[in-house]
Structures are given as structure tokens and as C-alpha cells.
Design an enzyme around this catalytic site. Structure first.
Site, PDB file in Angstrom:
ATOM      1  N   GLU A 169      -0.246  -9.370  -0.836  1.00 56.97           N
ATOM      2  CA  GLU A 169      -1.681  -9.653  -0.671  1.00 56.97           C
ATOM      3  C   GLU A 169      -2.405  -9.641  -2.017  1.00 56.97           C
ATOM      4  OE1 GLU A 169      -1.749  -6.463   2.288  1.00 56.97           O
ATOM      5  OE2 GLU A 169      -2.783  -7.841   3.628  1.00 56.97           O
ATOM      6  N   ALA A 226       0.869  -1.178   0.000  1.00 55.62           N
ATOM      7  CA  ALA A 226       0.000   0.000   0.000  1.00 55.62           C
ATOM      8  C   ALA A 226       0.904   1.226   0.000  1.00 55.62           C
ATOM      9  CB  ALA A 226      -0.875  -0.015   1.243  1.00 55.62           C
ATOM     10  N   GLU A 285       4.560  -5.275   7.311  1.00 60.80           N
ATOM     11  CA  GLU A 285       3.760  -4.230   7.972  1.00 60.80           C
ATOM     12  C   GLU A 285       4.177  -3.978   9.418  1.00 60.80           C
ATOM     13  OE1 GLU A 285       2.529  -6.527   5.940  1.00 60.80           O
ATOM     14  OE2 GLU A 285       1.045  -5.617   4.607  1.00 60.80           O
ATOM     15  N   GLY A 332       0.768  -5.034   0.796  1.00 62.03           N
ATOM     16  CA  GLY A 332      -0.385  -5.102  -0.101  1.00 62.03           C
ATOM     17  C   GLY A 332      -0.056  -5.731  -1.445  1.00 62.03           C
TER      18      GLY A 332
HETATM   19  N1  CAA Z   1       4.601   3.209  -0.574  1.00 61.57           N
HETATM   20  C1  CAA Z   1       5.001   4.398  -1.107  1.00 61.57           C
HETATM   21  N2  CAA Z   1       6.181   4.558  -1.728  1.00 61.57           N
HETATM   22  C2  CAA Z   1       6.989   3.480  -1.799  1.00 61.57           C
HETATM   23  C3  CAA Z   1       6.635   2.222  -1.267  1.00 61.57           C
HETATM   24  C4  CAA Z   1       5.365   2.111  -0.629  1.00 61.57           C
HETATM   25  N3  CAA Z   1       4.903   0.938  -0.118  1.00 61.57           N
HETATM   26  N4  CAA Z   1       7.650   1.367  -1.462  1.00 61.57           N
HETATM   27  C5  CAA Z   1       8.604   2.069  -2.124  1.00 61.57           C
HETATM   28  N5  CAA Z   1       8.212   3.338  -2.319  1.00 61.57           N
HETATM   29  C6  CAA Z   1       8.946   4.421  -2.991  1.00 61.57           C
HETATM   30  C7  CAA Z   1      10.044   4.977  -2.105  1.00 61.57           C
HETATM   31  O1  CAA Z   1       9.544   5.919  -1.184  1.00 61.57           O
HETATM   32  C8  CAA Z   1      10.972   5.576  -3.130  1.00 61.57           C
HETATM   33  O2  CAA Z   1      10.416   6.798  -3.544  1.00 61.57           O
HETATM   34  P1  CAA Z   1      11.350   8.140  -3.602  1.00 61.57           P
HETATM   35  O3  CAA Z   1      12.339   7.830  -4.684  1.00 61.57           O
HETATM   36  O4  CAA Z   1      10.380   9.215  -3.955  1.00 61.57           O
HETATM   37  O5  CAA Z   1      11.977   8.266  -2.261  1.00 61.57           O
HETATM   38  C9  CAA Z   1      10.831   4.603  -4.318  1.00 61.57           C
HETATM   39  O6  CAA Z   1       9.628   3.903  -4.118  1.00 61.57           O
HETATM   40  C10 CAA Z   1      11.956   3.584  -4.384  1.00 61.57           C
HETATM   41  O7  CAA Z   1      12.016   2.924  -3.133  1.00 61.57           O
HETATM   42  P2  CAA Z   1      13.354   2.783  -2.262  1.00 61.57           P
HETATM   43  O8  CAA Z   1      14.260   3.943  -2.508  1.00 61.57           O
HETATM   44  O9  CAA Z   1      12.969   2.507  -0.857  1.00 61.57           O
HETATM   45  O10 CAA Z   1      14.004   1.483  -2.948  1.00 61.57           O
HETATM   46  P3  CAA Z   1      14.984   0.436  -2.261  1.00 61.57           P
HETATM   47  O11 CAA Z   1      15.506  -0.396  -3.372  1.00 61.57           O
HETATM   48  O12 CAA Z   1      15.948   1.104  -1.379  1.00 61.57           O
HETATM   49  O13 CAA Z   1      14.022  -0.477  -1.332  1.00 61.57           O
HETATM   50  C11 CAA Z   1      12.052  -1.723  -0.796  1.00 61.57           C
HETATM   51  C12 CAA Z   1      13.014  -1.248  -1.902  1.00 61.57           C
HETATM   52  C13 CAA Z   1      12.736  -2.719   0.130  1.00 61.57           C
HETATM   53  C14 CAA Z   1      10.858  -2.403  -1.480  1.00 61.57           C
HETATM   54  C15 CAA Z   1      11.581  -0.490   0.024  1.00 61.57           C
HETATM   55  O14 CAA Z   1      11.103   0.501  -0.880  1.00 61.57           O
HETATM   56  C16 CAA Z   1      10.486  -0.769   0.997  1.00 61.57           C
HETATM   57  O15 CAA Z   1      10.748  -1.322   2.058  1.00 61.57           O
HETATM   58  N6  CAA Z   1       9.221  -0.378   0.671  1.00 61.57           N
HETATM   59  C17 CAA Z   1       8.124  -0.478   1.571  1.00 61.57           C
HETATM   60  C18 CAA Z   1       7.626  -1.910   1.673  1.00 61.57           C
HETATM   61  C19 CAA Z   1       6.505  -2.002   2.678  1.00 61.57           C
HETATM   62  O16 CAA Z   1       6.668  -1.720   3.855  1.00 61.57           O
HETATM   63  N7  CAA Z   1       5.318  -2.430   2.220  1.00 61.57           N
HETATM   64  C20 CAA Z   1       4.154  -2.567   3.044  1.00 61.57           C
HETATM   65  C21 CAA Z   1       3.333  -1.310   2.988  1.00 61.57           C
HETATM   66  S1  CAA Z   1       2.003  -1.349   4.161  1.00 61.57           S
HETATM   67  C22 CAA Z   1       0.800  -2.289   3.470  1.00 61.57           C
HETATM   68  O17 CAA Z   1       0.936  -2.776   2.366  1.00 61.57           O
HETATM   69  C23 CAA Z   1      -0.400  -2.485   4.335  1.00 61.57           C
HETATM   70  C24 CAA Z   1      -1.433  -3.383   3.782  1.00 61.57           C
HETATM   71  O18 CAA Z   1      -1.408  -4.568   3.957  1.00 61.57           O
HETATM   72  C25 CAA Z   1      -2.538  -2.826   3.072  1.00 61.57           C
END
Ligand code: CAA
Length: 259
Positions: A114, A66, A134, A111
Site C-alpha cells: 500500500e 503494518a 491481510e 501496508g
Molecule cells: N509486522 C511485524 N513484524 C514482522 C512483520 C510484520 N508485518 N513481518 C515480518 N516481521 C518480523 C518477524 O516477526 C520476524 O521477527 P523475529 O525475528 O523477531 O521473529 C522478522 O520480521 C523476520 O520475519 P520472518 O522470520 O517471518 O521472515 P521469513 O523470511 O520467514 O518470512 C515474510 C518473510 C513472508 C515477509 C513474513 O515475515 C511475513 O509473512 N510477514 C508478514 C506479512 C504480512 O502479513 N503483512 C501484512 C500485515 S497487515 C497490514 O499491513 C494491514 C494494513 O493494510 C495496514
């Protein structure tokens, strides 16, 4: 509704749907969720394709979850509403009457994992990573992750992945039963299409009834065996069944019409 974050194409009668928020690793913001809802409810009812491949733009991510940036300032009530909407949309995918395969081309997190689990099958590239991170954010999965992960990998391993936020690589996901196939990176869509083309030669009503009957097993409000009895009866009442049985006797390929 216009699609802004989804690109829809057709290849060999199969729909290819790409989530195109590559810069945000295809994170599911509200707009993207609304487009998925429209696709799997209204648009999908009339889209003349035999099945759908769902994938993410770029080589890095299927969907990284998400959109975390939309979480800031969210209340408990807002969180519940967001999760309920997500459940409704992902159930629409799970109950879609044509096969839907996730072509997982990189991170499938939160998400995104999921979303892949709501599809009927998953084909992963060798570089795919799956996880429910999460708890790193102090929340739990909200789009069905605590329920569907158990269905694929069992309670103990699901507890571990959900509580540690560990990511697993494609070969482990295959070994656990989370994905159907692992292919070289870049070949996910081709493999998903190969499966869908095989399914396209079968009776469409039978395929829809398979989806309904298998889903009934996981629905506590339904008796899956009773569902199968009814669904079997419904398939024996189709012209396709007459065609399928006749084609067998005449030693030819069946030409199903979907009724
Ligand atoms: N939401 C919004 N933006 C996201 C994102 C997310 N889930 N995941 C990545 N991005 C964005 C980053 O903010 C970044 O944007 P900027 O360049 O503007 O800063 C861009 O995508 C690239 O990401 P990273 O620089 O972080 O890339 P990385 O290679 O260093 O890391 C990653 C990759 C490990 C996937 C890391 O991005 C990450 O941990 N992302 C979040 C994953 C996460 O926590 N997902 C769960 C979300 S909560 C959810 O999904 C709840 C539910 O069940 C409904």
C-alpha cells in the site's frame, strides 16, 4: 520531531528516505507511521530536494506490512482509527507536490504494498514480491489497498490478489502495471534517481500540477477535466512558462526557477 526509524540523505539534490527497521522487515509500527506523516507534511514542505526515493533497509524487504505485533488487543474502534491515520498519511504521500518513487527492494506486503502504491511510481528489484496478505490474518487491507490496487491492475486481478493473499513476483507486477520498471536487485535506487533527475530538469510547478491533475481523476469529489483546465491556466501564468517557451525559441535548455 526526531527521525528514529527513517534515515534521510541527499544525493544530487534528491532525497533518499530509508525505513530502518530491518530486523522487523521494515514493518510500519506507529512510530514509523508518525515519522512518515511528519516527513510528507511538515518536513517535506521545506526539504530542498527535487524528489524523493523511498526504500527499506536491507536486501530482504521494502516493507513487510503494518507491524502485526501492535495489532494484539486492538479493538474495532482502534482498528478504524489506525486505518484512518494510515489513509491520511498515504494521501499526503500521493498528494506530495514533488515526485516520490518507491524503490522496492524485496517484500512489499500489506501496508508495504500500500505504501508503494501511494508513491507516484515504483521501481522494483528482480527479487521484489508484492501482495496483500491481510486475509491470512482475518482482516482486510487498511491503508488503501482495496482501492489503489484496482487503479493499477484492474478489478478482477485485484479481487484475486486481495482474496487469495497470493504474492506476485516483480516481472508479473510489471506486466500487470503495478510497477514501472524492474531492475537487477540493488539497482532500484539508482533507477529511481535516474527518473527523478530527468524530472528535475522540468518546470517544478508543472510537475506539481501533473500530480494534482492525475490524482483528481481518482477523486470523485473533483472533475479531473476541470482540474486540468485550471491547472493549465496556473502553469501558463508562471515565469517558468515564459522561460520554457523562450528557451525553445532561442534553441537552448530552459532554466526553470519553480515560479
Ligand atoms: N509486522 C511485524 N513484524 C514482522 C512483520 C510484520 N508485518 N513481518 C515480518 N516481521 C518480523 C518477524 O516477526 C520476524 O521477527 P523475529 O525475528 O523477531 O521473529 C522478522 O520480521 C523476520 O520475519 P520472518 O522470520 O517471518 O521472515 P521469513 O523470511 O520467514 O518470512 C515474510 C518473510 C513472508 C515477509 C513474513 O515475515 C511475513 O509473512 N510477514 C508478514 C506479512 C504480512 O502479513 N503483512 C501484512 C500485515 S497487515 C497490514 O499491513 C494491514 C494494513 O493494510 C495496514
Amino acid at each position: 520531531m526526531d527521525f528514529k526509524n527513517l534515515v534521510l540523505t541527499e544525493e544530487d539534490g534528491i532525497g533518499i528516505v530509508t525505513i530502518t527497521r530491518e530486523k522487523a522487515l521494515n514493518a510500519l509500527n506507529t512510530q514509523t507511521m508518525l515519522e512518515l506523516q511528519y516527513l510528507f507534511t511538515e518536513y517535506g514542505q521545506k526539504w530542498a530536494v527535487s524528489g524523493i526515493v523511498l526504500t527499506g533497509a536491507g536486501e530482504k524487504a521494502f516493507v513487510a506490512g503494518a507491524d502485526i505485533k501492535e495489532f494484539l488487543g486492538m479493538s474495532a474502534e482502534g482498528g478504524s482509527k489506525m486505518a484512518q491515520r494510515g489513509h491520511d498519511i498515504f494521501f499526503a504521500i500521493e498528494r506530495f507536490p514533488k515526485p516520490v518513487i518507491a524503490a522496492v527492494n524485496g517484500f512489499a506486503l500489506g501496508g508495504g504494498c500500500e505504501l508503494a502504491m501511494a508513491c507516484h511510481m515504483r521501481v522494483a528489484g528482480e527479487n521484489a514480491r508484492f501482495g496483500q496478505p491481510e486475509v491470512n490474518l482475518g482482516i482486510i487491507p487498511g491503508y488503501g489497498g482495496t482501492q489503489r490496487l484496482i487503479q493499477y491492475i484492474g478489478k478482477g486481478k485485484a479481487m484475486e490478489l486481495l482474496m487469495t493473499a497470493d504474492m506476485i513476483k516483480a516481472p508479473e507486477a510489471l506486466q500487470l502495471g503495478l510497477v514501472n520498471h524492474v531492475v537487477p536487485a540493488g539497482e532500484e535506487i539508482a533507477k529511481a534517481k535516474e527518473i527523478l533527475l530527468k524530472i528535475a530538469s522540468k518546470g517544478p510547478v508543472a510537475i506539481a500540477k501533473i500530480i494534482e491533475s492525475v490524482n483528481a481523476y481518482f477523486d470523485e469529489k473533483q472533475d479531473g477535466f476541470a482540474k486540468e483546465v485550471n491547472a493549465f491556466g496556473e502553469t501558463t501564468g508562471t515565469s517558468d512558462f515564459i522561460e520554457g517557451a523562450t528557451a525553445f525559441v532561442e534553441k537552448r535548455k530552459a532554466n526553470f526557477k519553480g515560479n
